[in-house]
Scaffold this motif. Structure first.
Motif, PDB file in Angstrom:
ATOM      1  N   ALA A 335       0.841  -1.203   0.000  1.00  0.00           N
ATOM      2  CA  ALA A 335       0.000   0.000   0.000  1.00  0.00           C
ATOM      3  C   ALA A 335       0.876   1.252   0.000  1.00  0.00           C
ATOM      4  CB  ALA A 335      -0.925  -0.009   1.217  1.00  0.00           C
ATOM      5  N   VAL A 338       2.487   1.828  -3.471  1.00  0.00           N
ATOM      6  CA  VAL A 338       1.564   2.516  -4.383  1.00  0.00           C
ATOM      7  C   VAL A 338       1.519   3.994  -4.030  1.00  0.00           C
ATOM      8  CG1 VAL A 338      -0.851   2.715  -5.084  1.00  0.00           C
ATOM      9  CG2 VAL A 338       0.174   0.441  -4.821  1.00  0.00           C
ATOM     10  N   GLN A 339       1.476   4.290  -2.744  1.00  0.00           N
ATOM     11  CA  GLN A 339       1.417   5.689  -2.291  1.00  0.00           C
ATOM     12  C   GLN A 339       2.653   6.461  -2.757  1.00  0.00           C
ATOM     13  OE1 GLN A 339      -1.313   6.576  -0.757  1.00  0.00           O
ATOM     14  NE2 GLN A 339      -0.805   8.719  -0.410  1.00  0.00           N
ATOM     15  N   HIS A 341       4.447   5.904  -5.323  1.00  0.00           N
ATOM     16  CA  HIS A 341       4.373   6.070  -6.779  1.00  0.00           C
ATOM     17  C   HIS A 341       3.260   7.025  -7.223  1.00  0.00           C
ATOM     18  CE1 HIS A 341       6.997   2.533  -6.811  1.00  0.00           C
ATOM     19  NE2 HIS A 341       7.133   2.630  -8.108  1.00  0.00           N
ATOM     20  N   ALA A 343      -0.035   8.551  -8.699  1.00  0.00           N
ATOM     21  CA  ALA A 343      -0.911   8.055  -9.766  1.00  0.00           C
ATOM     22  C   ALA A 343      -0.229   6.978 -10.586  1.00  0.00           C
ATOM     23  CB  ALA A 343      -1.340   9.214 -10.668  1.00  0.00           C
ATOM     24  N   ASN A 344       1.090   7.101 -10.731  1.00  0.00           N
ATOM     25  CA  ASN A 344       1.821   6.053 -11.469  1.00  0.00           C
ATOM     26  C   ASN A 344       1.634   4.683 -10.824  1.00  0.00           C
ATOM     27  OD1 ASN A 344       3.012   7.426 -13.657  1.00  0.00           O
ATOM     28  ND2 ASN A 344       4.536   8.333 -12.271  1.00  0.00           N
ATOM     29  N   GLY A 345       1.508   4.687  -9.498  1.00  0.00           N
ATOM     30  CA  GLY A 345       1.338   3.435  -8.787  1.00  0.00           C
ATOM     31  C   GLY A 345       0.006   2.766  -9.056  1.00  0.00           C
ATOM     32  N   CYS A 346      -0.942   3.541  -9.534  1.00  0.00           N
ATOM     33  CA  CYS A 346      -2.264   2.993  -9.859  1.00  0.00           C
ATOM     34  C   CYS A 346      -2.352   2.585 -11.324  1.00  0.00           C
ATOM     35  CB  CYS A 346      -3.353   4.019  -9.559  1.00  0.00           C
ATOM     36  SG  CYS A 346      -3.352   4.574  -7.838  1.00  0.00           S
ATOM     37  N   SER A 347      -1.291   2.777 -12.059  1.00  0.00           N
ATOM     38  CA  SER A 347      -1.312   2.511 -13.496  1.00  0.00           C
ATOM     39  C   SER A 347      -0.668   1.156 -13.804  1.00  0.00           C
ATOM     40  CB  SER A 347      -0.521   3.605 -14.228  1.00  0.00           C
ATOM     41  OG  SER A 347       0.874   3.349 -14.112  1.00  0.00           O
ATOM     42  N   ALA A 353       1.106  -1.834  -8.561  1.00  0.00           N
ATOM     43  CA  ALA A 353      -0.337  -2.113  -8.506  1.00  0.00           C
ATOM     44  C   ALA A 353      -0.561  -3.626  -8.433  1.00  0.00           C
ATOM     45  CB  ALA A 353      -1.040  -1.520  -9.727  1.00  0.00           C
ATOM     46  N   TYR A 356       0.427  -4.853  -5.010  1.00  0.00           N
ATOM     47  CA  TYR A 356      -0.607  -4.481  -4.037  1.00  0.00           C
ATOM     48  C   TYR A 356      -1.744  -5.494  -4.064  1.00  0.00           C
ATOM     49  CZ  TYR A 356      -4.245  -1.393  -2.027  1.00  0.00           C
ATOM     50  OH  TYR A 356      -5.251  -0.845  -1.265  1.00  0.00           O
ATOM     51  N   ARG A 357      -2.169  -5.888  -5.249  1.00  0.00           N
ATOM     52  CA  ARG A 357      -3.271  -6.860  -5.361  1.00  0.00           C
ATOM     53  C   ARG A 357      -2.810  -8.254  -4.912  1.00  0.00           C
ATOM     54  NH1 ARG A 357      -3.993  -7.808 -10.099  1.00  0.00           N
ATOM     55  NH2 ARG A 357      -2.727  -6.325 -11.286  1.00  0.00           N
TER      56      ARG A 357
END
Lengths: 388, 84
Positions: A335, A338-339, A341, A343-347, A353, A356-357
């Motif tokens: 988590a 991702v933080q 990174h 928005a890049n971390g959500c891509s 990403a 994280y999953r």
């Protein structure tokens, strides 16, 4: 996106994975560049399965004469950590295959070992572990699949769900209720009455080729039963899950290490307000916690592995603790990765990403964290009496 | 040999359940102490401590009911090992 690994095939005996260093090299070359692609298509390609076999990775802990290399458990944990760092789906396939191969080696008769271990060791036969059902997960006492003695053998009926590698496996280790207890059975994929239904679009470990397996009046010979019957039949499951838990602990640590490496690299290059992201104290705090928890998880895992190699019963609790710590740390730090990174971390352009999953899955499999905490709490009183 | 084995096994069970009072002849199954995790721990403890492997056919409940019965099993398997 590509699933194709352009590296040449390994020659026989060349490129064998024997330790952490060679595992890391294998994973960096053949796994890391493609893991996101595997995740998107929801499968690990056959080429990789063959490369894993060429590297001797499927069951290196088996004795040299049985398709393995006699690898010790500490090293096996390190190897599974490295694979988990690259791809949790591949590590999941290794985990369930390891569980099957170890169980045959530990509990099988001489005939069962002779029949199955060479092929399990080489990867010619891939194994999968069938315990969970639509109505029974961590509550293993609730399984309803039955094995009824008939004509000197067994008739198997029931449905198993969330079977990692089930889409691809050749041999299923199925736990079923017998008249006396819960027994373990070896069932070939091609046995009449076995049906495999793929499960897709999971949250994490999306390329681990999950399946629902149905067994409809599957007729098995007497040699399908693995291990003792009676009160100790549960030990087969306990031992198998213990090794699976050890591998998942290693895989969780691999995720954590991957988060650390990705976050460190990103924070070194990403600039904010004229300075590198890593110069910000709050980012440093996240990185420092990743470093610390990765080291702590590695020590817990190594201790569990050392106890396994020594045949010490304390390995069971040590493995529970290692898996609990490593899986929760992986979720926490994935988590944060991702933080870091943003928005890049959500891509799909960065691996965090996926990490994280995948991390969330680790808190659920091989005993949910709630079950783990109940079990570890049972250690509390002993812990007081054994501390120096 | 068997007296030592009995004491060692009993000490292991007592360490696992320090709140309970158990003697060497008490049935640990009847006392409700045995689950699959403890069964595995017991078998691993016996195998490591006495340097032997318990074959599947000896993994019977009567061999594990009491510290005394486990010690008898150890004595039997050790004798088999020495004779082999």
């Amino acid at each position: 996106m590509t699933l194709t690994d352009p590296a040449p095939a390994l020659g026989t005996g060349a490129g064998q994975v024997t330790d952490r260093r060679s595992a890391r090299a294998f994973v960096d070359t053949h796994v890391v560049p493609y893991a996101d692609a595997y995740d998107r298509v929801g499968r690990v390609p056959e080429e990789l399965i063959e490369r894993v076999a060429e590297a001797g990775l499927w069951a290196p802990f088996l004795p040299p004469g049985s398709g393995g290399a006699g690898m010790d458990m500490v090293t096996l944990g390190e190897v599974h950590e490295e694979v988990g760092r690259g791809c949790s789906s591949l590590r999941s396939l290794l985990t369930v295959h390891t569980m099957v191969a170890w169980t045959v080696q530990r509990w099988g008769t001489a005939a069962q070992r002779e029949r199955w271990t060479p092929a399990l060791g080489s990867g010619d036969v891939l194994g999968a572990f069938c315990l969970s059902e639509p109505g029974a997960g961590s509550d293993t006492s609730a399984i309803t699949t039955t094995a009824v003695e008939s004509g000197g053998g067994w008739v198997l009926n029931g449905v198993k769900k969330w079977t990692t590698g089930g889409q691809r496996a050749d041999l299923f280790l199925v736990f079923a209720r017998t008249a006396a207890s819960i027994g373990a059975f070896l069932v070939s994929r091609d046995a009449p009455g076995v049906r495999v239904k793929p499960i897709d679009d999971m949250l994490g470990t999306r390329a681990s080729m999950l399946a629902e397996i149905s067994f409809d009046d599957v007729v098995l010979g007497p040699d399908a039963l693995l291990g003792p019957s009676g009160f100790t039949a549960g030990m087969v499951l306990t031992g198998t899950l213990d090794l699976g838990r050890y591998s998942v602990a290693a895989g969780s640590l691999g995720i954590l290490q991957a988060c650390l490496e990705a976050s460190s690299a990103y924070a070194a290059h990403r600039r904010v307000g004229g300075s590198a992201l890593r110069e910000l104290p709050l980012i440093q705090a996240k990185l420092s916690d990743m470093v610390t928890d990765a080291r702590a998880a590695r020590l817990l895992l190594a201790e569990a592995g050392r106890l396994k190699d020594a045949g010490d019963s304390a390995t069971l609790m040590a493995t529970w603790i290692a898996k609990y710590f490593a899986s929760t740390a992986a979720v926490r730090h994935a988590a944060e990765a991702v933080q870091i990174h943003g928005a890049n971390g959500c891509s799909p352009d960065f691996p965090v990403a996926r990490l994280y999953r995948d991390a969330k899955v680790m808190e659920i499999i091989e005993g949910s964290n709630e079950i783990q905490r109940i079990t570890i709490a049972g250690q509390a009183e002993r812990e007081k009496t054994t501390c120096p | 040999m068997s007296a030592t084995a009995k004491d060692q096994i009993l000490a292991f069970v007592r360490e696992r359940y320090p709140q309970a009072e158990i003697d060497a002849s008490q049935d640990i199954f009847a006392l409700g102490f045995v689950n699959s995790l403890f069964a595995m721990e017991l078998v691993m403890f016996v195998e490591k401590t006495f340097e032997l492997t318990i074959p599947n056919e000896e993994l019977r409940i009567d061999n594990f009911r009491t510290a005394e019965s486990m010690a008898s099993l150890v004595a039997k398997l050790s004798a088999d090992l020495a004779a082999a």
